[in-house]
Design a protein around this motif. Structure first.
Motif, PDB file in Angstrom:
ATOM      1  N   CYS B  65       0.831  -1.214   0.000  1.00  0.00           N
ATOM      2  CA  CYS B  65       0.000   0.000   0.000  1.00  0.00           C
ATOM      3  C   CYS B  65       0.865   1.263   0.000  1.00  0.00           C
ATOM      4  N   ASP B  66       1.976   1.241   0.708  1.00  0.00           N
ATOM      5  CA  ASP B  66       2.884   2.394   0.646  1.00  0.00           C
ATOM      6  C   ASP B  66       3.394   2.589  -0.780  1.00  0.00           C
ATOM      7  N   THR B  69       0.845   4.083  -2.864  1.00  0.00           N
ATOM      8  CA  THR B  69       0.701   5.500  -2.515  1.00  0.00           C
ATOM      9  C   THR B  69       1.779   6.327  -3.206  1.00  0.00           C
ATOM     10  N   LEU B  74      -3.014   5.320  -4.316  1.00  0.00           N
ATOM     11  CA  LEU B  74      -3.665   5.484  -3.018  1.00  0.00           C
ATOM     12  C   LEU B  74      -3.219   6.815  -2.431  1.00  0.00           C
ATOM     13  N   LYS B  76      -2.471   8.454   1.644  1.00  0.00           N
ATOM     14  CA  LYS B  76      -2.206   7.963   2.995  1.00  0.00           C
ATOM     15  C   LYS B  76      -2.203   9.141   3.961  1.00  0.00           C
ATOM     16  N   TYR B  81      -5.186   4.411   4.664  1.00  0.00           N
ATOM     17  CA  TYR B  81      -5.109   4.491   3.207  1.00  0.00           C
ATOM     18  C   TYR B  81      -6.489   4.797   2.632  1.00  0.00           C
TER      19      TYR B  81
END
Lengths: 338, 338
Positions: B65-66, B69, B74, B76, B81
């Protein structure tokens, strides 16, 4: 990376470009292999003349050069290509700062394979490749040592100069020395320093050769084996730990840093060079994205923030931890004081 | 793609990110396979809850997910998120505009393999894979037809609406119909239109099924075989040629467009949808970069500029060629008038 057009409405363009991002990898690999940048540096500026110099056909050279232009490595005016500043310095074989050899390590099949199995790695929380890149005597680290020195040459000089500000070191331990350039740079800047290079035996052959070539062989000593098991000895005033901790989880890092602490004299320094993301873990982009490389290729490694590295160092007994000002290539320098 | 930090001094960062760009491909593939975007759309906004929903572990979900991003898919805030606008529309399985299935075609091994041999392709000026993607009855085109319809749904509606402005078509030929959505959209917008879909026999099974599902089967006719050899018949007032010409060199395109010309009634239109770069061939980035896909995977295909497409059409006898205003997804619409 390409700038994408700004759209008012949602567009699948970003998705499309992300899925096709592997084309950038392959295009850069082809450009380095064909010596496109070198050809342009030599004065070949059209697709036809570049093609001739590179053993390609015009259509292939034109499409590749256009692609490299889109991604910022070349500029194009009419039908004339020129090198962007970074490309002129780093990708022309005639430049002393040429780093094209780095693809030999950065694109080793094992790293690609770890990413090809990324879904599995996310499920597990670690590489799908068993020990990943951490296998003993992994020949990829010989490739690393051979391929990555040019990329690390300037950073190593910057780091050695920065560390001298804190005092001349006389006994320096270089952890996971690889090509050896970090320790060798310290030795070159300080004629009194002796370097003890720790790495796998097969890798140390490369470091040792480089130390001879750079005139510091008489002050260069080898500590072959696992960094976790080798007896480092003691009395060091400086330990270089460059791009090493990211391969391991924090408890393992603490265990390792205790060993470093024990090898240091009181007042000695551990110099940690790492890709260091901000606390948000999503900036700056290159350092933050490095977590993905560790997820895909190691069992439990990560890109550590300064807070992480401070906690690891203090957990191992270090008294004080500082972020040094200069950028060390893509790395930052964190200094832990015993 | 990530924004890279702006440096005053030359930096190897762009090179490093380019070599590692394949990570973006693998990360998006993993995110689609694990339904990360869908999980977030369902209200799972932390690495822990996303991991639980996706059958992953927290560390894996956090790093993925980072990474998403960093690359703009995404956002954050703290540890939360959220979906970027494009991701919410296109990558959430619950969205009617979901296009995640497109990876099944975009990442077919044959396309990857063509790029893995890019150095050879640049040397030759064409794919290292023989006929590349142009082999008869190539099953990858079935995959294309099955996987790419969602990505083309909205563009097909925009294109059909734009073409209606030039008059209702009654007999429409859809070249390389694939999923069939371009012809089907024309049929849906104009209840009098009959569609003749040309493609390989195995691919037409997909188009045919889609035509039934969308209620136009009684006006949907099949022309199986090579588009260069099949007898199209005549009397068409509209021929749809979507993402087809880029597979071939200009002389082959002219030969093909002559066949289209012959099938059209006087005053009829050929509607060509293509990724159309500007005359500089390096902007806009996505359309211009598409040349690379053609170099790597076809013997002589290319991304054609408007001038190229005009020359091809006029070379085949068309009287007048226009660029229509709307964007058709990533494509532009070029209309050639007989």
């Amino acid at each position: 990376m390409a700038t994408t057009a700004t759209h008012q409405q949602p567009t699948p363009e970003r998705f499309f470009n992300s899925i096709n991002a592997y084309e950038q990898t392959e295009a850069m690999k082809a450009a380095v292999e064909l010596e496109i940048f070198t050809a342009i540096a030599e004065g070949n500026t059209t697709a036809a003349t570049i093609a001739k110099r590179c053993g390609a056909v015009e259509r292939g050279a034109r499409i590749l050069c256009d692609f490299l232009t889109i991604h910022g490595f070349l500029t194009k005016e009419g039908a004339q290509y020129a090198l962007a500043a970074d490309s002129a310095l780093f990708l022309n074989r005639h430049s002393p700062a040429y780093i094209g050899t780095a693809i030999e390590f950065l694109l080793t099949p094992r790293l690609r394979e770890g990413h090809a199995r990324l879904t599995e790695a996310v499920r597990r929380g670690g590489t799908a490749l068993g020990e990943g890149t951490l296998e003993p005597e992994n020949p990829d680290w010989v490739k690393f040592a051979q391929a990555m020195m040019p990329l690390m040459h300037l950073p190593a000089e910057i780091m050695a100069a920065e560390l001298r500000k804190g005092g001349e070191a006389h006994k320096v331990l270089d952890i996971a020395a690889g090509h050896g350039i970090f320790g060798i740079s310290a030795a070159k800047q300080n004629p009194a320093a002796h370097i003890y290079a720790a790495d796998w035996k097969n890798v140390l052959e490369v470091a040792s050769k480089n130390a001879r070539a750079m005139g510091v062989a008489d002050r260069y000593h080898l500590l072959p084996g696992s960094a976790f098991e080798t007896d480092f000895g003691s009395g060091y005033d400086l330990v270089l730990i460059t791009n090493f901790l990211h391969h391991f989880d924090p408890p393992t890092c603490i265990t390792f840093m205790r060993k470093v602490y024990a090898a240091l004299m009181p007042g000695g320094r551990a110099a940690i060079a790492e890709l260091v993301p901000n606390p948000d873990r999503v900036t700056p982009p290159t350092a933050a994205a490095f977590s993905m490389m560790m997820l895909a290729t190691t069992p439990a490694g990560d890109a550590y923030t300064f807070d992480d590295l401070e906690a690891i160092s203090k957990g191992a007994g270090f008294a004080r931890v500082e972020l040094a000002p200069p950028e060390i290539g893509l790395d930052r320098l964190v200094i832990a004081y015993r």
